[in-house]
Write an enzyme that holds these catalytic residues in place. Structure first.
Site, short mmCIF file in Angstrom:
data_model
loop_
_atom_site.label_atom_id
_atom_site.label_comp_id
_atom_site.label_asym_id
_atom_site.label_seq_id
_atom_site.Cartn_x
_atom_site.Cartn_y
_atom_site.Cartn_z
N THR A 6 0.90 -1.39 0.12
CA THR A 6 0.32 -0.24 -0.09
C THR A 6 0.91 1.19 0.54
O THR A 6 1.85 1.02 0.34
CB THR A 6 -1.12 -0.54 1.70
OG1 THR A 6 -1.33 1.23 1.59
CG2 THR A 6 0.01 0.15 2.45
N ASN A 8 -0.40 4.05 1.64
CA ASN A 8 -1.53 4.57 2.78
C ASN A 8 -0.39 4.40 4.17
O ASN A 8 -0.85 2.72 4.77
CB ASN A 8 -2.70 4.47 2.50
CG ASN A 8 -3.72 5.77 3.25
OD1 ASN A 8 -3.40 5.71 4.07
ND2 ASN A 8 -4.88 5.77 2.54
N GLU A 32 -4.26 0.86 -9.87
CA GLU A 32 -5.64 0.78 -9.19
C GLU A 32 -6.78 1.03 -10.76
O GLU A 32 -6.89 2.52 -11.09
CB GLU A 32 -5.77 2.02 -8.82
CG GLU A 32 -5.53 1.76 -7.16
CD GLU A 32 -6.01 2.24 -5.95
OE1 GLU A 32 -7.22 2.86 -6.15
OE2 GLU A 32 -5.34 2.47 -4.86
N ASP A 61 -8.45 -2.29 -0.47
CA ASP A 61 -9.22 -1.26 -1.68
C ASP A 61 -10.22 -1.16 -0.67
O ASP A 61 -11.46 -1.75 -0.27
CB ASP A 61 -9.78 -1.73 -3.13
CG ASP A 61 -9.41 -0.79 -3.55
OD1 ASP A 61 -9.00 0.28 -3.76
OD2 ASP A 61 -10.74 -0.50 -4.61
P1 ITT Z 1 -3.38 2.29 -1.84
O1 ITT Z 1 -4.11 2.18 -2.86
O2 ITT Z 1 -2.14 2.85 -2.00
O3 ITT Z 1 -3.99 1.31 -0.52
P2 ITT Z 1 -5.40 4.24 -1.34
O4 ITT Z 1 -5.25 5.57 0.37
O5 ITT Z 1 -5.08 4.62 -2.23
O6 ITT Z 1 -4.23 2.87 -1.11
P3 ITT Z 1 -7.83 3.15 -1.67
O7 ITT Z 1 -7.94 3.64 -3.05
O8 ITT Z 1 -7.96 2.28 -0.79
O9 ITT Z 1 -6.15 3.61 -0.61
O10 ITT Z 1 -8.70 4.22 -0.62
C1 ITT Z 1 -9.75 4.61 -1.15
C2 ITT Z 1 -9.76 5.49 -0.41
O11 ITT Z 1 -10.57 6.07 0.52
C3 ITT Z 1 -9.39 7.17 -0.03
O12 ITT Z 1 -9.34 8.84 -0.64
C4 ITT Z 1 -8.64 6.81 1.23
O13 ITT Z 1 -8.64 8.12 1.79
C5 ITT Z 1 -9.92 6.88 1.67
N1 ITT Z 1 -10.55 5.27 2.81
C6 ITT Z 1 -9.75 3.96 2.46
N2 ITT Z 1 -10.01 3.59 4.44
C7 ITT Z 1 -10.32 4.38 4.95
C8 ITT Z 1 -10.80 4.28 6.13
O14 ITT Z 1 -10.18 3.17 6.84
N3 ITT Z 1 -10.78 5.69 6.50
C9 ITT Z 1 -11.00 6.64 6.25
N4 ITT Z 1 -11.01 6.56 4.77
C10 ITT Z 1 -10.68 5.66 4.46
#
Ligand code: ITT
Length: 214
Positions: A6, A8, A32, A61
């Protein structure tokens, strides 16, 4: 060693709080794909992450689903966070008095080997994030067979219902400050408290149970 792939840091903190030393984070920005289900995005990402790492990986995701907006932003949550921003999404939902929401998370596992069929398939409505009234924190697993790849991927889903509120709290990440569950926003919770009720915690829980037997 299992790798959690990830970009994140917030996700990494939560996975570490849950899985401890059993998982190491890898900062790799897999593709993605544009798709209307978290499952497809996660499955594609897991295959690419596996090819990159060369060993067992999970990717995650996740998205915020606003019930009154037909599930928006859902799989497009990252794009909407980058463009509209979390506070404006919150303002829109409150202005329209469409506060009912859910978070969904799909964890995809790939180690290059095949799996036995899962007993509890994700149904189509759940895949589309439309069953926001369903079980408090629904979880499910399924096998994914996306055309064009023969690398098997195992999927673990978790969801949590909540409501959109004015931003509160300093913790968490992303949409956490505007998402309230049982009176507390996710940004007001520690990673452990959030994991105990969250979409990611539920998905990690079903994954960890399955992985322990693998
Ligand atoms: P990776 O794909 O590299 O793991 P990302 O931040 O792009 O990281 P996602 O595509 O899964 O991850 O995230 C989708 C969006 O949802 C993104 O704007 C995140 O900040 C948000 N998000 C995901 N999980 C969350 C959570 O537990 N609480 C709050 N926001 C979340």
């Amino acid at each position: 060693m299992l790798r959690y792939v990830t970009t994140n840091d917030g996700k990494v903190r939560e996975a570490e709080a849950y899985l401890g030393d059993d998982v190491a984070a890898v900062d790799y920005d897999y593709t993605e794909i544009q798709a209307d289900s978290l499952e497809s995005v996660a499955a594609h990402g897991a295959r690419e992450a596996y090819e990159h790492v060369g060993g067992p990986v999970i990717v995650d995701d996740a998205g915020l689903y606003l019930e009154g907006f037909d599930g928006f932003p859902g799989p497009y949550s990252a794009y909407v966070e980058d463009t509209l921003g979390v506070e404006r999404v919150g303002r829109l939902a409150r202005a329209e008095d469409e506060r009912r929401a859910a978070f969904r998370c799909v964890i995809a596992y790939c180690d290059g080997d095949p799996f036995e069929a899962s007993p509890e398939p994700v149904d189509l409505d759940d895949r589309r994030g439309r069953d926001l009234d369903a079980d408090d924190r629904a979880t499910a697993t399924t096998d994914d067979t996306v055309a064009g790849s023969d690398l098997p991927v195992k999927l673990f889903a978790g969801s949590v219902p909540g409501r959109i509120v004015e931003p509160r709290g300093e913790g968490g990440f992303g949409y956490d400050p505007i998402f309230e569950h049982a009176g507390t926003t996710f940004a007001e919770m520690s990673s452990e408290e959030k994991n105990a009720v969250s979409h990611r915690g539920r998905a990690l829980g079903t994954f960890a149970e399955w992985f322990a037997g693998r």
